[in-house]
Every structure is written in structure tokens, then in C-alpha cells.
Design an enzyme around this catalytic site. Sequence first.
Site, PDB file in Angstrom:
ATOM      1  N   ASN A   9       0.924  -1.428   0.296  1.00  0.00           N
ATOM      2  CA  ASN A   9      -0.038  -0.551   0.032  1.00  0.00           C
ATOM      3  C   ASN A   9       0.840   1.534  -0.388  1.00  0.00           C
ATOM      4  O   ASN A   9       1.701   1.540   1.049  1.00  0.00           O
ATOM      5  CB  ASN A   9      -0.869   0.003   1.365  1.00  0.00           C
ATOM      6  CG  ASN A   9      -2.019   0.992   1.750  1.00  0.00           C
ATOM      7  OD1 ASN A   9      -1.819   2.053   0.657  1.00  0.00           O
ATOM      8  ND2 ASN A   9      -2.445   1.353   2.376  1.00  0.00           N
ATOM      9  N   TRP A  10       1.385   2.015  -0.771  1.00  0.00           N
ATOM     10  CA  TRP A  10       1.840   3.254  -1.086  1.00  0.00           C
ATOM     11  C   TRP A  10       1.544   3.971  -0.514  1.00  0.00           C
ATOM     12  O   TRP A  10       2.312   5.176  -0.543  1.00  0.00           O
ATOM     13  CB  TRP A  10       2.326   2.978  -2.603  1.00  0.00           C
ATOM     14  CG  TRP A  10       2.289   2.388  -3.688  1.00  0.00           C
ATOM     15  CD1 TRP A  10       3.200   0.731  -2.881  1.00  0.00           C
ATOM     16  CD2 TRP A  10       3.433   2.068  -5.104  1.00  0.00           C
ATOM     17  NE1 TRP A  10       3.991   0.125  -3.688  1.00  0.00           N
ATOM     18  CE2 TRP A  10       4.019   1.323  -5.212  1.00  0.00           C
ATOM     19  CE3 TRP A  10       3.745   3.107  -5.550  1.00  0.00           C
ATOM     20  CZ2 TRP A  10       4.655   0.877  -6.528  1.00  0.00           C
ATOM     21  CZ3 TRP A  10       4.142   3.244  -7.302  1.00  0.00           C
ATOM     22  CH2 TRP A  10       4.816   1.357  -7.251  1.00  0.00           C
ATOM     23  N   LYS A  11       0.245   4.177  -0.635  1.00  0.00           N
ATOM     24  CA  LYS A  11      -0.558   5.226   0.021  1.00  0.00           C
ATOM     25  C   LYS A  11       0.050   6.641  -0.500  1.00  0.00           C
ATOM     26  O   LYS A  11       0.180   6.608  -1.512  1.00  0.00           O
ATOM     27  CB  LYS A  11       0.213   5.888   1.410  1.00  0.00           C
ATOM     28  CG  LYS A  11      -0.488   4.357   2.159  1.00  0.00           C
ATOM     29  CD  LYS A  11      -0.679   5.215   4.139  1.00  0.00           C
ATOM     30  CE  LYS A  11      -0.277   2.828   4.482  1.00  0.00           C
ATOM     31  NZ  LYS A  11      -0.134   3.474   6.386  1.00  0.00           N
ATOM     32  N   HIS A  98      -9.781   1.205   4.971  1.00  0.00           N
ATOM     33  CA  HIS A  98      -8.165   1.353   5.310  1.00  0.00           C
ATOM     34  C   HIS A  98      -8.788   2.573   6.885  1.00  0.00           C
ATOM     35  O   HIS A  98      -9.318   3.390   6.603  1.00  0.00           O
ATOM     36  CB  HIS A  98      -7.418   1.919   4.517  1.00  0.00           C
ATOM     37  CG  HIS A  98      -6.232   1.571   5.367  1.00  0.00           C
ATOM     38  ND1 HIS A  98      -5.638   2.744   6.084  1.00  0.00           N
ATOM     39  CD2 HIS A  98      -4.905   1.091   5.082  1.00  0.00           C
ATOM     40  CE1 HIS A  98      -4.039   2.419   6.474  1.00  0.00           C
ATOM     41  NE2 HIS A  98      -3.661   1.773   5.929  1.00  0.00           N
ATOM     42  N   GLU A 100      -6.516   5.402   7.507  1.00  0.00           N
ATOM     43  CA  GLU A 100      -6.902   6.104   7.634  1.00  0.00           C
ATOM     44  C   GLU A 100      -7.567   6.694   6.983  1.00  0.00           C
ATOM     45  O   GLU A 100      -8.226   7.890   6.653  1.00  0.00           O
ATOM     46  CB  GLU A 100      -5.326   6.379   6.387  1.00  0.00           C
ATOM     47  CG  GLU A 100      -4.204   6.055   7.557  1.00  0.00           C
ATOM     48  CD  GLU A 100      -2.652   5.596   6.474  1.00  0.00           C
ATOM     49  OE1 GLU A 100      -3.173   5.658   5.148  1.00  0.00           O
ATOM     50  OE2 GLU A 100      -1.907   4.576   7.113  1.00  0.00           O
ATOM     51  N   GLU A 170      -5.541  -4.741  10.253  1.00  0.00           N
ATOM     52  CA  GLU A 170      -4.343  -4.067  10.538  1.00  0.00           C
ATOM     53  C   GLU A 170      -4.736  -3.347  12.276  1.00  0.00           C
ATOM     54  O   GLU A 170      -5.248  -1.993  12.380  1.00  0.00           O
ATOM     55  CB  GLU A 170      -4.329  -3.385   9.620  1.00  0.00           C
ATOM     56  CG  GLU A 170      -4.039  -3.541   8.410  1.00  0.00           C
ATOM     57  CD  GLU A 170      -3.291  -2.738   7.302  1.00  0.00           C
ATOM     58  OE1 GLU A 170      -2.921  -2.950   7.142  1.00  0.00           O
ATOM     59  OE2 GLU A 170      -3.922  -1.579   7.016  1.00  0.00           O
ATOM     60  N   GLY A 176       2.521   2.517  10.884  1.00  0.00           N
ATOM     61  CA  GLY A 176       3.252   3.405  10.315  1.00  0.00           C
ATOM     62  C   GLY A 176       4.367   3.612  11.651  1.00  0.00           C
ATOM     63  O   GLY A 176       4.733   4.994  12.219  1.00  0.00           O
ATOM     64  N   SER A 216       3.298  -1.979  10.398  1.00  0.00           N
ATOM     65  CA  SER A 216       4.714  -2.294  10.609  1.00  0.00           C
ATOM     66  C   SER A 216       5.651  -3.827   9.804  1.00  0.00           C
ATOM     67  O   SER A 216       6.572  -4.044  10.877  1.00  0.00           O
ATOM     68  CB  SER A 216       4.934  -1.782  12.055  1.00  0.00           C
ATOM     69  OG  SER A 216       4.781  -0.591  12.239  1.00  0.00           O
ATOM     70  N   GLY A 237       2.913  -0.788   4.299  1.00  0.00           N
ATOM     71  CA  GLY A 237       2.838  -0.390   4.010  1.00  0.00           C
ATOM     72  C   GLY A 237       4.216   0.961   3.772  1.00  0.00           C
ATOM     73  O   GLY A 237       5.430   0.637   2.840  1.00  0.00           O
ATOM     74  N   GLY A 238       4.781   0.818   4.885  1.00  0.00           N
ATOM     75  CA  GLY A 238       6.424   1.704   4.433  1.00  0.00           C
ATOM     76  C   GLY A 238       6.837   1.149   3.624  1.00  0.00           C
ATOM     77  O   GLY A 238       8.050   1.544   3.863  1.00  0.00           O
TER      78      GLY A 238
HETATM   79  P1  PGA Z   1       2.982   0.384   7.474  1.00  0.00           P
HETATM   80  O1  PGA Z   1       1.193   0.442   6.510  1.00  0.00           O
HETATM   81  O2  PGA Z   1       2.955  -1.177   7.104  1.00  0.00           O
HETATM   82  O3  PGA Z   1       3.637   1.608   7.061  1.00  0.00           O
HETATM   83  O4  PGA Z   1       2.802   0.448   9.240  1.00  0.00           O
HETATM   84  C1  PGA Z   1       0.149  -0.281   6.708  1.00  0.00           C
HETATM   85  C2  PGA Z   1      -0.852  -0.271   6.614  1.00  0.00           C
HETATM   86  O5  PGA Z   1      -1.168   1.187   6.285  1.00  0.00           O
HETATM   87  O6  PGA Z   1      -1.523  -0.627   5.717  1.00  0.00           O
END
Ligand code: PGA
Length: 253
Positions: A9-11, A98, A100, A170, A176, A216, A237-238
Site C-alpha cells: 500500500n503505497w498510500k 483502511h 486512514e 491492521e 506506521g 509495520s 505500507g512503509g
Molecule cells: P505500515 O502501513 O506498514 O507503514 O505500518 C500498513 C498499512 O497502513 O497498510
Amino acid sequence: MREKIVAGNWKMNMDFPDGLDLAKNIISGLRAKPADHTVIVAPPFIHLSSLHQLLRFSDPKVLLAAQNCHQEDAGAYTGEVSAEMLQTTGVEYVIIGHSERRQYFGEDNTIVQAKVKAALKAGLKVIFCCGEPLEVREKQQQDEYVYAQLKTSIFTLHADELKNIVIAYEPIWAIGTEKTASPEQAQEMHAFIRNSLTHQFGEDHSSNISILYGGSVKPGNAKELFAQPDVDGGLVGGASLKAADFVAIVHSL
Ligand code: PGA
């Protein structure tokens, strides 16, 4: 046998040239050492069409996900993108629910449910996210919290729609933050989710649903998390923004 999946997930990261480079580097990393499970990348909307051209003949195969869609088919919704539009762009999956989106864009369980339905209707597969915030975990109420998220969005589906659903657990406190859930915490919640699905739809269906862990995930912790019996892969994500890290995570599965 359920599908094993790693999705990136590049966000809201990667400008267009950097996104193309990242995708190319992921492909070449996987070409050097192929993996025998599903690999998905979820870039920002504006990359999707070009990445589809790049990825559609890629070997090994990398599939595309969008990070969101609107719940209506079409109309006066300035700035929005429908599930149908995504499907005709070559996208196969869409991430829905998600944390966010729930937190910053006011997406409650009702909106999330409408988006799941719209995506399935358009022929997309859904990566459905659920997970509790820190204060809920501190009160040990994570099971009830996640159950409520599943109940409104997933339990309203027909059992035969489940083949197009992937669940991503998640925990918000792990996204993050470098605070990954322990493999035991992840397994406990994944087993709870699977048992809830069994109760609702029966074991034939629940045993085939892939449940990904997100929060993470890194090359250093992926193997232990993925070794849990109910963890079928990860939503990353990251660490999905660096080709070498993402490819290492793919190879940890
Ligand atoms: P993260 O994000 O790996 O940076 O914790 C995961 C996500 O939000 O899908």
C-alpha cells in the site's frame, strides 16, 4: 487451499516517475527470485493506468489494487473515482475500510459497507481492512471492535461473494509506528476473525479466506508473522516503498 498474498500500500507516496521506477524494480527483484504467491501493489490513482500497461505482461505477475473507490456508480461526485472506472483500467483489487480512510475521511461502517458492495458489483476483489485503535486494545476490547467492523460490512454478503474478499487485520496502533503486533497477537486476532467467519458462513468458506496482517511489517519481522497458521500474508505500507524491502517481505511468505 487459501491464497497467500503480499500487497504493498503505497498510500500518498511516490510521484509518477518514482512510482514507475519502484514498480520496475519490484518486477526485476521478483524476476531474479520468483515467489509462488500473489503479489499486489496499490499505488495512487493517477499511476494505475500506466502501471497497468507496464505490469500486464510482467513476468512474474504483479497485480494492481486501488487504495479507495466511491460507492456510487457514476455522477456528480467531484474528485471521486468509481469501482467500475477502476475495473476498466485493469485494476483487480481495491482496498476498502483502511483506518486512514475511516479516520481522516469520515468513512464509517455504513460507507465502508456501501463501498464493498460497489466494488464487488464492478467485479473487483476487495481487500477489507479492520483493526482496533490503541485505547480499545488497552481495554482488551479488540475482539468486539473488530467483530462490529466485520458484522456491518462482511457478514451482510452472500457466502459465494466471499471468494472475492481478502481481509487485512491492521491494528491502528501498529500502522506506521514501528510497533508491530507480536506474532501471537496477530495469530490470536486472525483466528478470532476466522472463527467469526466460520460461525457466519461455515467452515468451507472461512477456511478459504485469506487474512493478511498489516502494521509495520518489515523484512525483519515478516517471516515470524507469516509463519502463524492463520496469517496468510501481509498488507505492507512503509516498507513497500523500497523495492528491496518489499521483495524481501514477499520472499518471507
Ligand atoms: P505500515 O502501513 O506498514 O507503514 O505500518 C500498513 C498499512 O497502513 O497498510
